[in-house]
Design a protein around this motif. Structure first.
Motif, short mmCIF file in Angstrom:
data_model
loop_
_atom_site.label_atom_id
_atom_site.label_comp_id
_atom_site.label_asym_id
_atom_site.label_seq_id
_atom_site.Cartn_x
_atom_site.Cartn_y
_atom_site.Cartn_z
N LYS A 214 8.30 -2.23 -1.62
CA LYS A 214 7.72 -0.72 -1.14
C LYS A 214 8.43 0.19 -2.57
O LYS A 214 9.87 0.12 -3.31
CB LYS A 214 7.91 -0.15 0.31
CG LYS A 214 7.67 -1.06 1.34
CD LYS A 214 6.65 -1.19 1.54
CE LYS A 214 5.69 -2.58 2.63
NZ LYS A 214 4.22 -2.95 1.53
N CYS B 19 4.68 -2.44 6.96
CA CYS B 19 5.10 -2.12 6.11
C CYS B 19 6.19 -1.02 6.16
O CYS B 19 8.17 -1.15 6.48
CB CYS B 19 5.06 -0.66 5.38
SG CYS B 19 3.32 -0.84 4.83
N LYS B 20 6.46 -0.17 8.23
CA LYS B 20 7.82 -0.17 8.11
C LYS B 20 8.42 -0.66 9.05
O LYS B 20 9.76 -1.08 9.09
CB LYS B 20 7.03 0.65 9.38
CG LYS B 20 7.72 1.34 10.64
CD LYS B 20 7.61 2.23 11.55
CE LYS B 20 8.19 2.89 12.43
NZ LYS B 20 7.53 3.42 13.93
N ARG C 266 10.12 6.23 -3.63
CA ARG C 266 10.04 7.35 -4.10
C ARG C 266 11.56 8.39 -4.69
O ARG C 266 11.40 9.39 -6.41
CB ARG C 266 8.56 8.64 -3.65
CG ARG C 266 7.60 7.42 -3.73
CD ARG C 266 6.76 8.69 -3.31
NE ARG C 266 5.38 7.56 -3.26
CZ ARG C 266 4.45 7.97 -1.78
NH1 ARG C 266 5.39 8.06 -0.88
NH2 ARG C 266 3.70 7.09 -1.63
N VAL D 24 5.96 6.07 8.95
CA VAL D 24 5.11 6.16 8.35
C VAL D 24 4.18 7.17 7.64
O VAL D 24 3.68 7.64 6.20
CB VAL D 24 3.93 5.22 8.73
CG1 VAL D 24 2.43 4.73 7.71
CG2 VAL D 24 4.87 3.74 8.85
N LYS E 52 5.37 10.79 7.56
CA LYS E 52 6.23 11.38 6.73
C LYS E 52 6.64 10.26 6.12
O LYS E 52 6.90 10.90 5.22
CB LYS E 52 6.74 11.54 7.62
CG LYS E 52 7.10 12.22 8.54
CD LYS E 52 8.63 13.03 8.90
CE LYS E 52 8.22 14.08 10.32
NZ LYS E 52 9.55 14.22 10.68
N GLN E 53 6.32 9.39 5.29
CA GLN E 53 6.16 8.57 4.48
C GLN E 53 7.81 8.44 4.25
O GLN E 53 8.70 9.01 2.64
CB GLN E 53 5.66 8.89 2.73
CG GLN E 53 4.41 9.09 3.27
CD GLN E 53 3.91 7.07 3.06
OE1 GLN E 53 3.92 6.75 2.20
NE2 GLN E 53 3.29 6.78 4.29
N GLU E 54 8.79 8.35 4.86
CA GLU E 54 10.20 8.79 5.20
C GLU E 54 11.36 7.89 6.02
O GLU E 54 10.94 7.46 6.91
CB GLU E 54 10.13 9.90 5.97
CG GLU E 54 11.88 10.61 5.91
CD GLU E 54 12.06 12.12 6.48
OE1 GLU E 54 12.28 13.05 6.05
OE2 GLU E 54 11.61 12.38 7.53
N ALA F 2 6.57 4.62 -0.30
CA ALA F 2 5.91 4.61 0.25
C ALA F 2 4.90 3.30 1.08
O ALA F 2 6.00 2.39 0.65
CB ALA F 2 4.52 3.79 -0.80
N MET F 3 4.71 3.56 2.21
CA MET F 3 4.25 3.28 2.90
C MET F 3 2.70 3.40 3.55
O MET F 3 2.82 4.58 4.21
CB MET F 3 4.86 3.03 4.76
CG MET F 3 6.90 2.76 4.04
SD MET F 3 7.61 2.80 5.49
CE MET F 3 7.75 5.09 5.46
N ASN G 234 12.35 8.70 0.55
CA ASN G 234 10.61 8.92 0.35
C ASN G 234 10.06 7.57 -0.15
O ASN G 234 10.29 7.49 -0.81
CB ASN G 234 10.26 9.69 -0.19
CG ASN G 234 8.17 10.28 -0.47
OD1 ASN G 234 7.84 9.23 -1.19
ND2 ASN G 234 8.83 11.18 0.07
#
Length: 68
Positions: free
Chosen positions: A59, A14-15, A62, A34, A36-38, A8-9, A6
């Motif tokens: 990044k 970011c991806k 989490r 992005v 799903k922040q996954e 943070a994007m 997990n």
């Protein structure tokens, strides 16, 4: 091994940053969302190495877990 993180994007930038560092690490089988922040990767690299590589982008990771 298959890992899920997990992360943070906020945007495609970011991806793309995560995609670039994982590709440089030699991880070809990856899914980065992005929404799903996954980040899900399948690799023979150690979990800790993949996690640290993602963190190098700045990044926040989490949480993470081994799926398989």
């Amino acid at each position: 091994m298959k890992y899920q993180f997990n992360v943070a994007m906020a945007c495609d930038g970011c991806k793309n940053a995560i995609d670039r560092v994982l590709t440089r690490l030699g991880v070809e089988d990856k899914s980065i969302s992005v929404e799903k922040q996954e980040v899900i990767v399948t690799t023979d690299k150690p979990y800790e190495l993949v996690e640290q590589t993602i963190k190098k982008t700045g990044k926040e990771v989490r949480s993470g877990k081994v799926l398989e």
